[in-house]
Design a protein around this motif. Structure first.
Motif, PDB file in Angstrom:
ATOM      1  N   ALA A 127      -6.076  -9.640  -8.983  1.00 51.76           N
ATOM      2  CA  ALA A 127      -6.811  -8.524  -8.373  1.00 51.76           C
ATOM      3  C   ALA A 127      -6.563  -8.441  -6.874  1.00 51.76           C
ATOM      4  CB  ALA A 127      -8.310  -8.685  -8.640  1.00 51.76           C
ATOM      5  N   ALA A 128      -6.471  -9.600  -6.225  1.00 48.59           N
ATOM      6  CA  ALA A 128      -6.310  -9.606  -4.768  1.00 48.59           C
ATOM      7  C   ALA A 128      -4.967  -9.013  -4.357  1.00 48.59           C
ATOM      8  CB  ALA A 128      -6.465 -11.020  -4.236  1.00 48.59           C
ATOM      9  N   ASP A 157      -6.505 -14.792  -8.125  1.00 49.68           N
ATOM     10  CA  ASP A 157      -6.640 -13.741  -9.135  1.00 49.68           C
ATOM     11  C   ASP A 157      -5.676 -12.598  -8.782  1.00 49.68           C
ATOM     12  OD1 ASP A 157      -9.274 -12.796 -11.117  1.00 49.68           O
ATOM     13  OD2 ASP A 157      -7.786 -11.310 -10.496  1.00 49.68           O
ATOM     14  N   LEU A 203      -3.576 -11.896   3.007  1.00 49.27           N
ATOM     15  CA  LEU A 203      -3.979 -10.545   2.598  1.00 49.27           C
ATOM     16  C   LEU A 203      -4.054  -9.568   3.770  1.00 49.27           C
ATOM     17  CD1 LEU A 203      -6.726 -11.255  -0.099  1.00 49.27           C
ATOM     18  CD2 LEU A 203      -4.372 -10.518  -0.465  1.00 49.27           C
ATOM     19  N   SER A 204      -3.221  -9.750   4.755  1.00 52.80           N
ATOM     20  CA  SER A 204      -3.200  -8.786   5.863  1.00 52.80           C
ATOM     21  C   SER A 204      -2.921  -7.381   5.327  1.00 52.80           C
ATOM     22  CB  SER A 204      -2.112  -9.146   6.870  1.00 52.80           C
ATOM     23  OG  SER A 204      -1.892  -8.041   7.730  1.00 52.80           O
ATOM     24  N   PRO A 205      -3.735  -6.410   5.721  1.00 53.64           N
ATOM     25  CA  PRO A 205      -3.536  -5.054   5.194  1.00 53.64           C
ATOM     26  C   PRO A 205      -2.246  -4.395   5.678  1.00 53.64           C
ATOM     27  CG  PRO A 205      -5.241  -5.068   6.876  1.00 53.64           C
ATOM     28  CD  PRO A 205      -4.876  -6.498   6.636  1.00 53.64           C
ATOM     29  N   TYR A 251      -4.711  -6.773 -16.407  1.00 56.65           N
ATOM     30  CA  TYR A 251      -4.137  -6.126 -15.223  1.00 56.65           C
ATOM     31  C   TYR A 251      -2.865  -5.324 -15.515  1.00 56.65           C
ATOM     32  CZ  TYR A 251      -7.486  -8.818 -12.554  1.00 56.65           C
ATOM     33  OH  TYR A 251      -8.652  -9.330 -12.047  1.00 56.65           O
ATOM     34  N   LEU A 266      -1.885  -1.842  -3.502  1.00 54.15           N
ATOM     35  CA  LEU A 266      -2.437  -0.483  -3.629  1.00 54.15           C
ATOM     36  C   LEU A 266      -2.974   0.025  -2.289  1.00 54.15           C
ATOM     37  CD1 LEU A 266      -4.283  -0.744  -7.074  1.00 54.15           C
ATOM     38  CD2 LEU A 266      -2.136   0.447  -6.577  1.00 54.15           C
ATOM     39  N   ASP A 267      -3.432  -0.903  -1.452  1.00 59.19           N
ATOM     40  CA  ASP A 267      -3.963  -0.548  -0.132  1.00 59.19           C
ATOM     41  C   ASP A 267      -2.857  -0.184   0.861  1.00 59.19           C
ATOM     42  OD1 ASP A 267      -6.588  -0.264   0.408  1.00 59.19           O
ATOM     43  OD2 ASP A 267      -6.868  -2.201   1.391  1.00 59.19           O
ATOM     44  N   GLY A 268      -1.623  -0.550   0.582  1.00 59.33           N
ATOM     45  CA  GLY A 268      -0.520  -0.306   1.510  1.00 59.33           C
ATOM     46  C   GLY A 268      -0.289   1.180   1.736  1.00 59.33           C
ATOM     47  N   GLU A 269       0.029   1.513   2.971  1.00 58.51           N
ATOM     48  CA  GLU A 269       0.264   2.927   3.308  1.00 58.51           C
ATOM     49  C   GLU A 269       1.720   3.268   3.053  1.00 58.51           C
ATOM     50  OE1 GLU A 269      -1.293   3.259   7.274  1.00 58.51           O
ATOM     51  OE2 GLU A 269      -3.246   2.535   6.620  1.00 58.51           O
ATOM     52  N   ILE A 311      -2.926  -7.201  -6.202  1.00 58.44           N
ATOM     53  CA  ILE A 311      -2.816  -5.807  -6.660  1.00 58.44           C
ATOM     54  C   ILE A 311      -3.538  -4.881  -5.672  1.00 58.44           C
ATOM     55  CG2 ILE A 311      -3.552  -4.174  -8.461  1.00 58.44           C
ATOM     56  CD1 ILE A 311      -3.103  -6.468 -10.505  1.00 58.44           C
ATOM     57  N   GLY A 312      -4.742  -5.281  -5.284  1.00 56.71           N
ATOM     58  CA  GLY A 312      -5.493  -4.487  -4.307  1.00 56.71           C
ATOM     59  C   GLY A 312      -4.747  -4.371  -2.992  1.00 56.71           C
ATOM     60  N   LEU A 313      -4.084  -5.452  -2.597  1.00 62.47           N
ATOM     61  CA  LEU A 313      -3.317  -5.441  -1.341  1.00 62.47           C
ATOM     62  C   LEU A 313      -2.190  -4.417  -1.403  1.00 62.47           C
ATOM     63  CD1 LEU A 313      -2.755  -6.997   1.410  1.00 62.47           C
ATOM     64  CD2 LEU A 313      -1.065  -8.272   0.096  1.00 62.47           C
TER      65      LEU A 313
END
Lengths: 248, 239
Positions: free
Chosen positions: A210-211, A208, A181-183, A32, A217-220, A213-215
């Motif tokens: 990944a969760a 993991d 993991l709230s977006p 990662y 990266l998903d942030g606006e 990191i994805g959260l």
């Protein structure tokens, strides 16, 4: 993007009994792009902090893995002794205070002596905040010790908005993003307290990377803010300009 | 690779401040390339299953990327009216139950009545199994039957229990959104096979990006990933 993971445990996983070793962590870090990790021992977090801190000491100081000393408010004298033993070492980056009772947050009354002894080390203090009551307890502690930086691990869980609101007023609180993991968590947190007061953690080996990191990266939020959360905040908080951990 | 998200919701969020509107769901689905999402209105969880199911059908109308999911609250279900078959005939593709959020135990006779009522069809059922003991209870209630049951909300602490139940009962599947432990997906593939794992995100209550990344970074083969991300639920829905 470079990543610093400030929430990792090494050792035998509670319940499962399987090992999460330095080798496992190293492979995760490579996969990662995690350049540094701040680790404590699973033993320290679950049952025996003295033994666990000794295990942590045997792992850290090799360049990319830094230690987090764990203490337990049920054992203040032993806690202070362990702090003296480890927190002066450059390879130990932080202190984590636990109540010793799962589900019960650390309270100000219980940890005042430990924090008074901790002042001279000037290293961040990590507090587990899986819910609203833990957030309020952390806030009370942070207000009583304004010269110490406190990191709310897990950012309040599903009560992350409460954690953000509290951190907005108490400026020595930092939000660690693992857990719920709230977006909206990243977007609202960065807009309210600023990405410079949010820090990346994965909660390995229970989650993991990944969760989380994805959260993030998903942030606006702008890429610069994501980079701040992934690594910038931790670099500043721990005083890391890019050098490795010196060997003891 | 086709992605079908088996676990999404939309509607009011009374317990936590959150925008989980249908527009938010649709935007996330589009952003992450999800082909179809099984979804239901939270009105059916927090208020009334009748109102919620009506809202779900209304909101899914004209949106081919959304597949409507029905819910029933056993505390307010009085049998004999063939409600489940009526719901299926309206176009609902799956049924979901929310014991944790609605505060009823799995040891509930009406739940068993509903599941018995549904035995004549093969519409999948998804039930939260996040608490210790839930998967075991569901195994006793529905295990060994033809009806597909998807365990949702399985976490680190309940994974061993879920695997044990799945090994005993071939009609039981597991959904992925709470399964964040490293290696958890590969472990499940080894233990129960990729055919029994269903991708779900809990979007927009949870991050779709985070849920997808966990699957894509899991290290399982492309063939298995294709099953998890869409193939399995597609098969359960009848293609």
């Amino acid at each position: 993007m470079a990543i610093i993971d400030i929430r990792v445990q090494l050792g035998t996983m509670p319940i499962w009994g399987t090992a999460f070793t330095e080798g496992h962590l190293t492979r995760m870090m490579e996969r990662y792009g995690i350049e540094r990790a701040v680790v404590s021992a699973t033993t320290a977090n679950s049952s025996d902090f003295v033994k666990g801190n000794a295990q942590t000491k045997s792992i850290v100081g090799k360049g990319r893995i830094f230690g987090c000393a764990v203490v337990n408010t049920q054992y203040p004298a032993e806690s202070i002794e362990d702090m003296r033993q480890y927190l002066a070492l450059p390879s130990f980056a932080a202190l984590m205070i636990l109540s010793g009772r799962p589900g019960y947050p650390v309270t100000l009354d219980e940890c005042s002596d430990i924090l008074n002894a901790h002042r001279r080390f000037a290293k961040p203090v990590l507090l587990e905040t899986p819910d609203k009551s833990a957030v309020f307890a952390a806030d009370q502690i942070a207000r009583a010790f304004p010269g110490i930086k406190f990191v709310m691990l897990g950012m309040g869980g599903s009560a992350w908005r409460t954690a953000v609101a509290v951190a907005d007023k108490t400026l020595n609180l930092v939000l660690e993003v693992s857990g719920n993991l709230s977006p909206d968590k990243i977007t609202v947190g960065a807009a309210t307290v600023g990405a410079h007061r949010m820090v990346f953690g994965s909660n390995l080996p229970f989650a993991d990377p990944a969760a989380s990191i994805g959260l993030v990266l998903d942030g606006e939020i702008p890429d610069a803010d994501k980079q701040m959360i992934f690594a910038g905040t931790a670099r500043r908080m721990f005083g890391w300009g890019g050098q490795s951990a010196p060997a003891e | 690779m086709e992605i079908i998200d088996a676990n999404t919701t939309f509607g009011p969020s009374p317990r936590i401040t959150a925008d989980i509107s249908i527009d938010r769901l649709l935007a996330a689905v589009k952003r992450h390339g999800v082909t179809k999402s099984l979804t239901l209105s939270t009105v059916g969880i927090f208020h009334s299953h009748n109102d919620g199911n009506a809202d779900t059908i209304a909101q899914c109308q004209g949106k081919p990327e959304l597949l409507p999911v029905a819910t029933i609250d056993p505390r307010g279900y009085f049998g004999g009216l063939k409600q489940t078959s009526n719901l299926i005939s309206q176009g609902f593709k799956m049924f979901r139950f929310f014991p944790g959020e609605q505060g009823w135990p799995l040891d509930h006779n009406v739940l068993e009545d509903i599941l018995e009522e549904m035995e004549d069809n093969s519409v999948p059922v998804m039930i939260n199994a996040g608490r210790t003991g839930d998967a075991s209870a569901l195994g006793r209630i529905i295990g060994g039957k033809e009806h597909p049951l998807i365990l949702e909300g399985v976490v680190f602490e309940t994974l061993a229990e879920a695997v044990s139940v799945m090994k005993k009962h071939s009609n039981i599947y597991v959904e992925t959104h709470s399964l964040l432990v490293p290696g958890g997906l590969r472990f499940l593939v080894d233990q129960v096979g990729a055919d029994r794992i269903i991708f779900g995100s809990d979007c927009p209550r949870s991050s779709l990006g985070g849920a997808l990344r966990y699957i894509k970074d899991s290290g399982i083969s492309d063939e298995d990933m294709s099953k998890v991300l869409g193939g399995n639920i597609k098969r359960l829905l009848g293609g």
